[in-house]
Write an enzyme that holds these catalytic residues in place. Structure first.
Site, PDB file in Angstrom:
ATOM      1  N   ARG A  25       0.857  -1.184   0.000  1.00 29.98           N
ATOM      2  CA  ARG A  25       0.000   0.000   0.000  1.00 29.98           C
ATOM      3  C   ARG A  25       0.895   1.236   0.000  1.00 29.98           C
ATOM      4  O   ARG A  25       1.917   1.280   0.692  1.00 29.98           O
ATOM      5  CB  ARG A  25      -0.931   0.035   1.219  1.00 29.98           C
ATOM      6  CG  ARG A  25      -2.093  -0.937   1.148  1.00 29.98           C
ATOM      7  CD  ARG A  25      -3.114  -0.510   0.107  1.00 29.98           C
ATOM      8  NE  ARG A  25      -4.314  -1.328   0.115  1.00 29.98           N
ATOM      9  CZ  ARG A  25      -4.502  -2.403  -0.636  1.00 29.98           C
ATOM     10  NH1 ARG A  25      -3.529  -2.816  -1.441  1.00 29.98           N
ATOM     11  NH2 ARG A  25      -5.643  -3.072  -0.590  1.00 29.98           N
TER      12      ARG A  25
ATOM     13  N   GLU B 253      -2.967   7.992  -4.489  1.00 28.88           N
ATOM     14  CA  GLU B 253      -3.226   7.059  -5.573  1.00 28.88           C
ATOM     15  C   GLU B 253      -4.637   7.260  -6.100  1.00 28.88           C
ATOM     16  O   GLU B 253      -5.574   7.281  -5.294  1.00 28.88           O
ATOM     17  CB  GLU B 253      -3.050   5.612  -5.073  1.00 28.88           C
ATOM     18  CG  GLU B 253      -3.056   4.591  -6.169  1.00 28.88           C
ATOM     19  CD  GLU B 253      -2.739   3.186  -5.661  1.00 28.88           C
ATOM     20  OE1 GLU B 253      -3.614   2.311  -5.816  1.00 28.88           O
ATOM     21  OE2 GLU B 253      -1.644   2.985  -5.112  1.00 28.88           O
TER      22      GLU B 253
ATOM     23  N   HIS C 286      -0.576   0.254  -9.939  1.00 31.06           N
ATOM     24  CA  HIS C 286      -1.290  -0.701  -9.083  1.00 31.06           C
ATOM     25  C   HIS C 286      -1.871  -1.838  -9.923  1.00 31.06           C
ATOM     26  O   HIS C 286      -3.060  -2.156  -9.839  1.00 31.06           O
ATOM     27  CB  HIS C 286      -2.392   0.000  -8.290  1.00 31.06           C
ATOM     28  CG  HIS C 286      -2.726  -0.724  -7.015  1.00 31.06           C
ATOM     29  ND1 HIS C 286      -3.218  -0.084  -5.902  1.00 31.06           N
ATOM     30  CD2 HIS C 286      -2.638  -2.038  -6.665  1.00 31.06           C
ATOM     31  CE1 HIS C 286      -3.428  -0.975  -4.930  1.00 31.06           C
ATOM     32  NE2 HIS C 286      -3.088  -2.163  -5.374  1.00 31.06           N
TER      33      HIS C 286
END
Length: 342
Positions: free
Chosen positions: A253, A282, A301
């Site tokens: 993360r 993000e 991601h």
């Protein structure tokens, strides 16, 4: 560690991905849920309907008789909260990702009576594969080569063979990444919540000893859960402790890393490079300094893609539906610990 037998897609004869299960047989944090009809929300997908029915379960719309929920939208915790309000007798919820930080408040509010299971370990193989790609890419300075517009004459890049690798986390992704490192004869230190040994690592230390192991690391791979206790686990202090030749890889993360501190560390040479599949914020905004930082490789991601994870999540749904119908609390995989937050 065991692997499920479900292969994820691919041509006939291709092995495909399998889950890396680390918590099979773990005790439940709540009483075993009462079995009953399962709702697949917010929108049914045929793959997951088949997983529930193939395990012997019944798929139903959300209502007073619903006892289980398979929740497929990782970005809508409010929608799941509303569903639990409408079906107060639900005792089991299957979440779609390994990381459950988006649902932390919901788990805290309902975790005393609802069993939450995640995709923990289900996507370990594709994510670990991506972590290895980022490791090799940063060591071989592909972050610079990809931006080059002329032939370089200065030799750069180092080998992974025999390097000291620190892996932060001890879940399925970490274990699979360590397995992929075996041909490189790397020396692996695992940093985890407890110092209980990880059999596949050369050394295991508790999180409180993170700063002690960073100075020797050639590569640091972050594969830990995002919780209140791990937020910005890596900041200016940690980067200052690392070798100037060290590489950082984050496939967990973005919030585990202080982004401003990372940019500063790359700019002043505190570390050599960073391979990031996750960022904070993000999505990473256009024009953010990381985009133009020559020491950074950024992927959006996508360490796992929908094509990779769909059959893996379906297999997790099938296995947990079987456990749900069994009714004795045995067989659940990916159990979320409300106290730990993952």
């Amino acid at each position: 560690m065991t692997a499920s037998d479900a292969a994820a897609g691919g041509p006939a004869g291709v092995r495909g991905h399998r889950a890396v299960v680390t918590d099979e047989g773990a005790p439940l944090p709540v009483a075993p849920p009462t079995s009953g009809p399962v709702a697949i929300l917010p929108d049914e997908a045929e793959l997951h309907v088949s997983a529930v029915t193939g395990a012997g379960g019944t798929v139903t719309g959300l209502g007073p008789d619903t006892r289980g929920i398979v929740w497929l939208d990782p970005r809508d915790p409010d929608g799941l909260a509303a569903a639990l309000d409408r079906a107060p007798d639900v005792g089991w919820v299957q979440l779609p990702f390994a990381g459950v930080d988006a649902f932390a408040d919901l788990i805290e509010a309902h975790g005393d009576r609802v069993l939450f299971t995640s995709a923990k370990g289900a996507y370990a193989e594709p994510v670990a594969e991506h972590a290895l790609a980022l490791t090799l890419g940063t060591l071989r300075v592909l972050q610079k080569r990809a931006r080059a517009s002329s032939w370089a004459t200065e030799p750069e890049g180092v080998s992974l063979y025999g390097r000291d690798v620190v892996v932060v986390g001890a879940g399925g992704i970490a274990l699979e990444y360590i397995r992929l490192l075996r041909p490189f004869d790397a020396h692996v230190t695992v940093v985890r919540r407890s110092s209980a040994p990880v059999a596949s690592a050369d050394r295991t230390v508790a999180t409180g000893e993170l700063d002690d192991v960073l100075p020797d690391a050639d590569v640091v791979v972050i594969a830990a859960a995002m919780t209140a206790g791990t937020s910005k686990l890596f900041g200016g202090r940690q980067f200052a402790l690392m070798k100037r030749s060290a590489r950082l890889v984050n496939i967990a993360r973005g919030g585990l890393v202080d982004t401003d501190a990372l940019v500063a560390a790359l700019r002043d040479g505190s570390i050599a490079a960073a391979g990031l599949d996750v960022t904070d914020p993000e999505p990473l905004p256009d024009g953010h300094p990381l985009w133009s930082e020559p020491g950074a490789i950024i992927t959006p991601h996508q360490a796992d893609t929908p094509e990779m994870v769909a059959p893996l999540l379906a297999e997790r749904v099938r296995a947990n539906t079987e456990a749900f119908l069994r009714g004795d609390g045995s067989g659940f995989v990916g159990v979320v610990d409300p106290a730990a937050g993952y």
